[in-house]
Motif scaffolding. Sequence first.
Motif, PDB file in Angstrom:
ATOM      1  N   VAL A  40       0.837  -1.201   0.000  1.00 34.75           N
ATOM      2  CA  VAL A  40       0.000   0.000   0.000  1.00 34.75           C
ATOM      3  C   VAL A  40       0.875   1.256   0.000  1.00 34.75           C
ATOM      4  O   VAL A  40       0.612   2.211  -0.724  1.00 34.75           O
ATOM      5  CB  VAL A  40      -0.971  -0.029   1.206  1.00 34.75           C
ATOM      6  CG1 VAL A  40      -1.565   1.325   1.496  1.00 34.75           C
ATOM      7  CG2 VAL A  40      -2.070  -1.059   0.981  1.00 34.75           C
ATOM      8  N   THR A  41       1.931   1.245   0.792  1.00 37.56           N
ATOM      9  CA  THR A  41       2.840   2.397   0.869  1.00 37.56           C
ATOM     10  C   THR A  41       3.545   2.630  -0.459  1.00 37.56           C
ATOM     11  O   THR A  41       3.708   3.771  -0.893  1.00 37.56           O
ATOM     12  CB  THR A  41       3.873   2.189   1.995  1.00 37.56           C
ATOM     13  OG1 THR A  41       3.170   2.006   3.226  1.00 37.56           O
ATOM     14  CG2 THR A  41       4.789   3.383   2.136  1.00 37.56           C
ATOM     15  N   ALA A  42       3.938   1.555  -1.120  1.00 33.71           N
ATOM     16  CA  ALA A  42       4.643   1.680  -2.398  1.00 33.71           C
ATOM     17  C   ALA A  42       3.738   2.150  -3.534  1.00 33.71           C
ATOM     18  O   ALA A  42       4.218   2.728  -4.501  1.00 33.71           O
ATOM     19  CB  ALA A  42       5.286   0.345  -2.768  1.00 33.71           C
ATOM     20  N   ASN A  43       2.436   1.924  -3.404  1.00 29.91           N
ATOM     21  CA  ASN A  43       1.536   2.201  -4.515  1.00 29.91           C
ATOM     22  C   ASN A  43       0.572   3.367  -4.303  1.00 29.91           C
ATOM     23  O   ASN A  43      -0.275   3.613  -5.149  1.00 29.91           O
ATOM     24  CB  ASN A  43       0.726   0.942  -4.843  1.00 29.91           C
ATOM     25  CG  ASN A  43       1.584  -0.114  -5.476  1.00 29.91           C
ATOM     26  OD1 ASN A  43       2.051   0.052  -6.590  1.00 29.91           O
ATOM     27  ND2 ASN A  43       1.850  -1.183  -4.750  1.00 29.91           N
ATOM     28  N   ASN A  44       0.696   4.071  -3.194  1.00 34.17           N
ATOM     29  CA  ASN A  44      -0.184   5.215  -2.958  1.00 34.17           C
ATOM     30  C   ASN A  44       0.626   6.317  -2.291  1.00 34.17           C
ATOM     31  O   ASN A  44       1.150   6.134  -1.198  1.00 34.17           O
ATOM     32  CB  ASN A  44      -1.365   4.808  -2.080  1.00 34.17           C
ATOM     33  CG  ASN A  44      -2.396   5.905  -1.943  1.00 34.17           C
ATOM     34  OD1 ASN A  44      -2.071   7.083  -1.851  1.00 34.17           O
ATOM     35  ND2 ASN A  44      -3.658   5.513  -1.906  1.00 34.17           N
ATOM     36  N   PHE A  99      -6.791   3.707   2.049  1.00 37.25           N
ATOM     37  CA  PHE A  99      -6.409   2.321   2.292  1.00 37.25           C
ATOM     38  C   PHE A  99      -7.246   1.375   1.437  1.00 37.25           C
ATOM     39  O   PHE A  99      -6.706   0.488   0.767  1.00 37.25           O
ATOM     40  CB  PHE A  99      -6.560   1.972   3.775  1.00 37.25           C
ATOM     41  CG  PHE A  99      -6.132   0.574   4.101  1.00 37.25           C
ATOM     42  CD1 PHE A  99      -4.795   0.267   4.256  1.00 37.25           C
ATOM     43  CD2 PHE A  99      -7.062  -0.438   4.244  1.00 37.25           C
ATOM     44  CE1 PHE A  99      -4.389  -1.032   4.536  1.00 37.25           C
ATOM     45  CE2 PHE A  99      -6.675  -1.733   4.532  1.00 37.25           C
ATOM     46  CZ  PHE A  99      -5.334  -2.022   4.678  1.00 37.25           C
ATOM     47  N   VAL A 100      -8.545   1.547   1.451  1.00 33.69           N
ATOM     48  CA  VAL A 100      -9.424   0.660   0.672  1.00 33.69           C
ATOM     49  C   VAL A 100      -9.122   0.782  -0.817  1.00 33.69           C
ATOM     50  O   VAL A 100      -9.008  -0.233  -1.516  1.00 33.69           O
ATOM     51  CB  VAL A 100     -10.907   0.962   0.989  1.00 33.69           C
ATOM     52  CG1 VAL A 100     -11.829   0.245   0.014  1.00 33.69           C
ATOM     53  CG2 VAL A 100     -11.232   0.560   2.420  1.00 33.69           C
ATOM     54  N   ASP A 101      -8.951   1.997  -1.304  1.00 31.61           N
ATOM     55  CA  ASP A 101      -8.595   2.180  -2.718  1.00 31.61           C
ATOM     56  C   ASP A 101      -7.279   1.480  -3.050  1.00 31.61           C
ATOM     57  O   ASP A 101      -7.149   0.834  -4.093  1.00 31.61           O
ATOM     58  CB  ASP A 101      -8.478   3.669  -3.063  1.00 31.61           C
ATOM     59  CG  ASP A 101      -9.821   4.370  -3.122  1.00 31.61           C
ATOM     60  OD1 ASP A 101     -10.861   3.679  -3.184  1.00 31.61           O
ATOM     61  OD2 ASP A 101      -9.826   5.619  -3.096  1.00 31.61           O
ATOM     62  N   SER A 102      -6.307   1.593  -2.164  1.00 36.47           N
ATOM     63  CA  SER A 102      -5.001   0.978  -2.395  1.00 36.47           C
ATOM     64  C   SER A 102      -5.065  -0.535  -2.356  1.00 36.47           C
ATOM     65  O   SER A 102      -4.410  -1.208  -3.153  1.00 36.47           O
ATOM     66  CB  SER A 102      -3.991   1.471  -1.358  1.00 36.47           C
ATOM     67  OG  SER A 102      -3.793   2.843  -1.509  1.00 36.47           O
TER      68      SER A 102
END
Length: 162
Positions: A40-44, A99-102
């Motif tokens: 999640v951190t890498a992609n948002n 978070f949910v989007d990611s």
Amino acid sequence: MSEVRLMEDYFIDNPMYDQVIFRRRFRMQISLFRRIVDDVTANNEYFPQRSDATDRQSLSPLQKCTTAIRVLAYGASIVAVNEYLRMSGSIIKEVLVHFVDSVITCFGDEYLRKSNEADLARLQYVGDQRGFLGMIGSIDYYIHWEWKKCPSAWTGQYDGRS
């Protein structure tokens, strides 16, 4: 302060709470939790920690993901989570949306897809082995049970397919 407490409680080499308690509280293994946080951190761009104009650090990815996962795992209210992690309600709502989007972006194709024949056969086999014959039917809403003595506040809330 809240990040230090979070680290000491769960994520250092000798945490206050062991992996059994972590699994009970977060409904997943710590290795899966870390994978979700990393992906999640890498992609948002919302999740990496940054400094503001006054050189104050924003919330860490670990704090943000912990908040979202605890709200989702427990169905907890924002008030229940903000006391431990000391985040405002508006920030928690913002974190949940990102978070949910990611999670959908990162894991949707692999885990959030419609079951295929192989998935259904595997689930049916596991269910049968554990004594849950016809388990797939209950997942797909083909089997309905009436809940006797349902709390009156919940009456009608779990009726039908929705």
